[in-house]
Design an enzyme around this catalytic site. Structure first.
Site, mmCIF file in Angstrom:
data_model
loop_
_atom_site.group_PDB
_atom_site.id
_atom_site.type_symbol
_atom_site.label_atom_id
_atom_site.label_comp_id
_atom_site.label_asym_id
_atom_site.label_seq_id
_atom_site.Cartn_x
_atom_site.Cartn_y
_atom_site.Cartn_z
ATOM 1 N N ALA A 24 6.509 64.605 15.068
ATOM 2 C CA ALA A 24 7.802 65.154 15.284
ATOM 3 C C ALA A 24 7.754 66.386 16.478
ATOM 4 O O ALA A 24 8.727 66.789 16.829
ATOM 5 C CB ALA A 24 8.425 65.910 14.100
ATOM 6 N N LYS A 25 6.538 66.702 16.510
ATOM 7 C CA LYS A 25 6.237 67.733 17.802
ATOM 8 C C LYS A 25 7.094 68.749 17.538
ATOM 9 O O LYS A 25 7.708 69.171 18.856
ATOM 10 C CB LYS A 25 6.309 67.024 19.246
ATOM 11 C CG LYS A 25 5.426 66.015 19.393
ATOM 12 C CD LYS A 25 5.166 65.126 20.751
ATOM 13 C CE LYS A 25 4.009 64.218 21.019
ATOM 14 N NZ LYS A 25 4.006 63.187 20.020
#
Lengths: 293, 293
Positions: free
Chosen positions: B98-99
């Site tokens: 998901a960074k």
């Protein structure tokens, strides 16, 4: 017909006479006691709606902090979708502060979620993180330009640790955030509105006001989204360099200092939020228009 | 009792004899024709479940790409939650790619969504972007350490544009990604497992294999999550420097080249994914254990 995001934003700012963005960071731990006794999702739902209604006359734009909705799981995203509809019904522009970033087809999937024509959560703009490079920003920029939406790229953030990497001195002598600023200015040329600003804006923290003059020089066509006023210690009165001669070019975000104003002001939380927003709107307007010709 | 994430990962790698991470990037545009005729959510739901079942014996870990679920709106997040349950039921560890990145209480809210004890989507690890600085990473690290979960910090990503900012030469002569690597190594000391590795890992793209030796020197206790094999052009055979003498220390991610393998191999898509995963598992094992003493 598609209208450029910066032009839409300028109209909203002029109609409301407001450069204030109220940040919606709904954290049940900070809610007043009268909201207790129900599920977290119900509490966030009601809190957000009441705040949106109370500040709708004072803010041109609201900025939803995705993390506080994601924290509630799938029902939280339903609530975010409902809050977005409420904001639009109240005539507010809505930014999703999600700091998304990824590459290629994954970046396109994020754009499809929030910026494309048929996005399930059709925000007016999205915040985006630049660490992955120019090719990671392009899908967001293209999607936004196509639908009259915008992005705000993190350039210099408001937190104390923003210097760790953003301020790193590069071999040419300039800090990294100026490299990022130059890339943002270049990318933003892709979609400039009639007002002279781009649909590609920049995030620059209110806690580092001395940098605004240089950032404005490098990014003449970027709308600055300026968080960090209030709870984080930034002051609206320091932000004059961000604004142009017409009092446009920047939006100032206040979140906790508005939505949890009841903790200082007492009384009903929505009423306290309204009063805090009204006060800030005027304060920002004075700063923004002091140099108006 | 809490068990350190790196220790959990090492056990999973040994039990399965697999350093392969299958990336779940469910993009309906790439699905085979036989999945057509229903809603996108139904198609993603079935595709993901069948892929998970088909690769469960070949992969130690799966990595879900959040963007493709967010693209479907709130029902997409329900599907992600169901796929996560399916992965866990099949004995797979699950990373959310998901960074995420944010500051202070917002970073804590993201940790509450994915890493805390009562997280609504309890992933085993989360990918995190470093641009905001060390103080933005700490809430994720603390939450992960408390629950035996992990994070993977983006150090050097696999895309062509990763050089734009990550490779910027700093005043000391070293590229920025080495600065980030040093910070990750330092932060990772907070939670080292019995196996000698930290719950704080690092993302380093397979498309830049020559950097692995230097990154390993700077980050001796980081598990490397290595994307970019297959569709992006990285080759498993180049990744030997990432592995230690026991064949541990790195996980290799393949997404499109496994889950859409039917496009090259023909036949049933789940069967093709199984075959591609089995082939890659062996190929990676040979590379990882070639130097084993």
């Amino acid at each position: 017909m598609r209208i450029n995001f910066a032009d839409r934003l300028k109209e909203a700012v002029e109609v409301k006479d407001s450069r204030l963005v109220v940040g919606i960071d709904p954290d049940p731990e900070l809610f007043p006691p009268e909201t207790e006794g129900r599920t977290a999702v119900e509490r966030v739902d009601e809190f957000g709606r009441r705040i949106l209604e109370s500040v709708a006359g004072e803010a041109s734009t609201v900025k939803f902090q995705s993390a506080f909705y994601e924290k509630l799981g799938p029902p939280g995203i339903e609530t975010l979708a409902e809050h977005l509809k409420t904001a639009h019904r109240l005539g507010l522009l809505a930014i999703l502060d999600a700091k998304r970033n990824d590459i290629g087809n994954t970046a396109r999937a994020y754009a499809a979620a929030y910026l494309n024509r048929n996005a399930p959560l059709p925000f007016d703009a999205l915040t985006v993180s630049p660490y992955l490079g120019v090719d990671s920003l392009e899908p967001f920029i293209e999607a936004a330009a196509e639908t009259g939406r915008g992005i705000f790229v993190l350039v210099k953030t408001s937190n104390p640790g923003s210097g760790d990497f953003q301020d790193v001195e590069t071999a040419g002598g300039e800090p990294l955030y100026l490299r990022v600023a130059k890339a943002v200015a270049e990318l933003g040329k892709f979609d400039i509105g009639k007002c002279g600003y781009s649909s590609v804006g920049a995030v620059s923290g209110a806690t580092y006001p001395k940098l605004l003059t240089e950032l404005r020089r490098i990014m003449p066509a970027q709308i600055f989204l300026i968080p960090g006023v209030g709870a984080q210690g930034g002051r609206a009165t320091d932000l004059a360099p961000a604004f142009d001669d017409e009092g446009f070019g920047a939006l100032v975000v206040a979140a906790r200092s508005v939505i949890y104003a009841y903790r200082d002001r007492g009384g009903d939380y929505a009423e306290a939020a309204y009063e805090a927003a009204a006060y800030l709107r005027k304060e920002i307007n004075e700063v923004a228009t002091a140099g108006r010709k």
